[in-house]
Motif scaffolding. Structure first.
Motif, mmCIF file in Angstrom:
data_model
loop_
_atom_site.group_PDB
_atom_site.id
_atom_site.type_symbol
_atom_site.label_atom_id
_atom_site.label_comp_id
_atom_site.label_asym_id
_atom_site.label_seq_id
_atom_site.Cartn_x
_atom_site.Cartn_y
_atom_site.Cartn_z
ATOM 1 N N ASN A 2 -39.280 -2.417 -1.768
ATOM 2 C CA ASN A 2 -40.029 -1.175 -1.626
ATOM 3 C C ASN A 2 -39.089 0.032 -1.612
ATOM 4 O O ASN A 2 -39.400 1.068 -2.188
ATOM 5 N N GLN A 3 -37.925 -0.096 -0.963
ATOM 6 C CA GLN A 3 -36.953 0.988 -0.895
ATOM 7 C C GLN A 3 -36.372 1.287 -2.283
ATOM 8 O O GLN A 3 -36.205 2.450 -2.654
ATOM 9 N N ILE A 4 -36.089 0.288 -3.061
ATOM 10 C CA ILE A 4 -35.542 0.470 -4.410
ATOM 11 C C ILE A 4 -36.580 1.147 -5.306
ATOM 12 O O ILE A 4 -36.264 2.048 -6.087
ATOM 13 N N ARG A 5 -37.812 0.737 -5.192
ATOM 14 C CA ARG A 5 -38.879 1.322 -6.002
ATOM 15 C C ARG A 5 -39.048 2.807 -5.654
ATOM 16 O O ARG A 5 -39.225 3.646 -6.532
ATOM 17 N N ARG A 6 -38.967 3.151 -4.395
ATOM 18 C CA ARG A 6 -39.086 4.537 -3.954
ATOM 19 C C ARG A 6 -37.941 5.389 -4.527
ATOM 20 O O ARG A 6 -38.134 6.516 -4.959
ATOM 21 N N ILE A 7 -36.744 4.862 -4.526
ATOM 22 C CA ILE A 7 -35.587 5.578 -5.075
ATOM 23 C C ILE A 7 -35.744 5.764 -6.582
ATOM 24 O O ILE A 7 -35.461 6.837 -7.125
ATOM 25 N N LEU A 8 -36.202 4.736 -7.270
ATOM 26 C CA LEU A 8 -36.400 4.836 -8.718
ATOM 27 C C LEU A 8 -37.473 5.863 -9.075
ATOM 28 O O LEU A 8 -37.309 6.641 -10.021
ATOM 29 N N VAL A 9 -38.556 5.902 -8.334
ATOM 30 C CA VAL A 9 -39.622 6.879 -8.583
ATOM 31 C C VAL A 9 -39.113 8.289 -8.305
ATOM 32 O O VAL A 9 -39.368 9.228 -9.075
ATOM 33 N N GLY A 10 -38.362 8.461 -7.241
ATOM 34 C CA GLY A 10 -37.788 9.766 -6.931
ATOM 35 C C GLY A 10 -36.822 10.240 -8.010
ATOM 36 O O GLY A 10 -36.812 11.414 -8.399
ATOM 37 N N ALA A 11 -35.992 9.329 -8.517
ATOM 38 C CA ALA A 11 -35.061 9.674 -9.589
ATOM 39 C C ALA A 11 -35.812 10.013 -10.869
ATOM 40 O O ALA A 11 -35.424 10.936 -11.603
ATOM 41 N N ALA A 12 -36.893 9.313 -11.149
ATOM 42 C CA ALA A 12 -37.685 9.598 -12.350
ATOM 43 C C ALA A 12 -38.355 10.966 -12.246
ATOM 44 O O ALA A 12 -38.382 11.737 -13.219
ATOM 45 N N VAL A 13 -38.877 11.298 -11.083
ATOM 46 C CA VAL A 13 -39.508 12.612 -10.887
ATOM 47 C C VAL A 13 -38.470 13.720 -11.011
ATOM 48 O O VAL A 13 -38.687 14.730 -11.685
ATOM 49 N N ALA A 14 -37.322 13.551 -10.392
ATOM 50 C CA ALA A 14 -36.258 14.559 -10.470
ATOM 51 C C ALA A 14 -35.767 14.719 -11.901
ATOM 52 O O ALA A 14 -35.534 15.839 -12.377
ATOM 53 N N GLY A 15 -35.619 13.617 -12.622
ATOM 54 C CA GLY A 15 -35.182 13.675 -14.015
ATOM 55 C C GLY A 15 -36.193 14.369 -14.903
ATOM 56 O O GLY A 15 -35.834 15.146 -15.797
ATOM 57 N N SER A 16 -37.476 14.111 -14.677
ATOM 58 C CA SER A 16 -38.498 14.755 -15.508
ATOM 59 C C SER A 16 -38.588 16.248 -15.210
ATOM 60 O O SER A 16 -38.796 17.056 -16.114
ATOM 61 N N LEU A 17 -38.408 16.641 -13.948
ATOM 62 C CA LEU A 17 -38.394 18.065 -13.614
ATOM 63 C C LEU A 17 -37.215 18.771 -14.274
ATOM 64 O O LEU A 17 -37.355 19.875 -14.816
ATOM 65 N N LEU A 18 -36.067 18.147 -14.230
ATOM 66 C CA LEU A 18 -34.878 18.727 -14.851
ATOM 67 C C LEU A 18 -35.047 18.826 -16.368
ATOM 68 O O LEU A 18 -34.752 19.859 -16.973
ATOM 69 N N THR A 19 -35.543 17.776 -16.979
ATOM 70 C CA THR A 19 -35.768 17.775 -18.424
ATOM 71 C C THR A 19 -36.801 18.826 -18.814
ATOM 72 O O THR A 19 -36.622 19.568 -19.785
ATOM 73 N N GLY A 20 -37.877 18.927 -18.069
ATOM 74 C CA GLY A 20 -38.904 19.933 -18.350
ATOM 75 C C GLY A 20 -38.367 21.344 -18.200
ATOM 76 O O GLY A 20 -38.705 22.234 -18.987
ATOM 77 N N GLY A 21 -37.530 21.574 -17.214
ATOM 78 C CA GLY A 21 -36.929 22.897 -17.028
ATOM 79 C C GLY A 21 -36.015 23.264 -18.180
ATOM 80 O O GLY A 21 -36.020 24.397 -18.666
ATOM 81 N N VAL A 22 -35.227 22.317 -18.656
ATOM 82 C CA VAL A 22 -34.329 22.575 -19.777
ATOM 83 C C VAL A 22 -35.122 22.846 -21.047
ATOM 84 O O VAL A 22 -34.826 23.790 -21.793
ATOM 85 N N ILE A 23 -36.142 22.047 -21.303
ATOM 86 C CA ILE A 23 -36.970 22.258 -22.501
ATOM 87 C C ILE A 23 -37.702 23.592 -22.408
ATOM 88 O O ILE A 23 -37.760 24.352 -23.377
#
Length: 83
Positions: A2-23
Motif C-alpha cells: 500500500n505504501q509503494i502504491r501511494r508513492i507511485l501515485v504521488g509521483a505520477a500526479v507530480a509528474g503530470s502536473l510538471l509536464t502540463g505546466g511545461v506544455i
C-alpha cells in the motif's frame, strides 16, 4: 504494498502536473508575449478612454447619418447623448 502504491501515485500526479505546466508554458508563452506587444502599438494611436478629451468621428460616412443635434453636441466638444 500500500505504501509503494501511494508513492507511485504521488509521483505520477507530480509528474503530470510538471509536464502540463511545461506544455502550457510552451503553448501560451509566445501567445502572451505577442499579444502584449501588438496591443500596445494599436492603442498608442487612439486616445485613451481616461484622457478626458472627446474626439468626434468626422468621417463622411459617419456624418451622413448623423442628426443635427448630435453634430451640435460634437462641435461643442460634448459626448453626444442624442442619436
Amino acid at each position: 504494498m500500500n505504501q509503494i502504491r501511494r508513492i507511485l501515485v504521488g509521483a505520477a500526479v507530480a509528474g503530470s502536473l510538471l509536464t502540463g505546466g511545461v506544455i502550457g508554458a510552451t503553448i501560451a508563452g509566445p501567445l502572451g508575449a505577442s499579444a502584449a506587444t501588438s496591443t500596445a502599438a494599436a492603442t498608442a494611436a487612439t486616445p485613451s478612454a481616461g484622457s478626458g478629451t472627446f474626439v468626434p468621428n468626422e468621417s463622411a460616412t459617419h456624418e451622413a447619418g448623423e442628426s443635427a443635434a448630435r453634430e451640435a453636441q460634437e462641435n461643442a466638444g460634448q459626448v453626444p447623448t442624442v442619436p
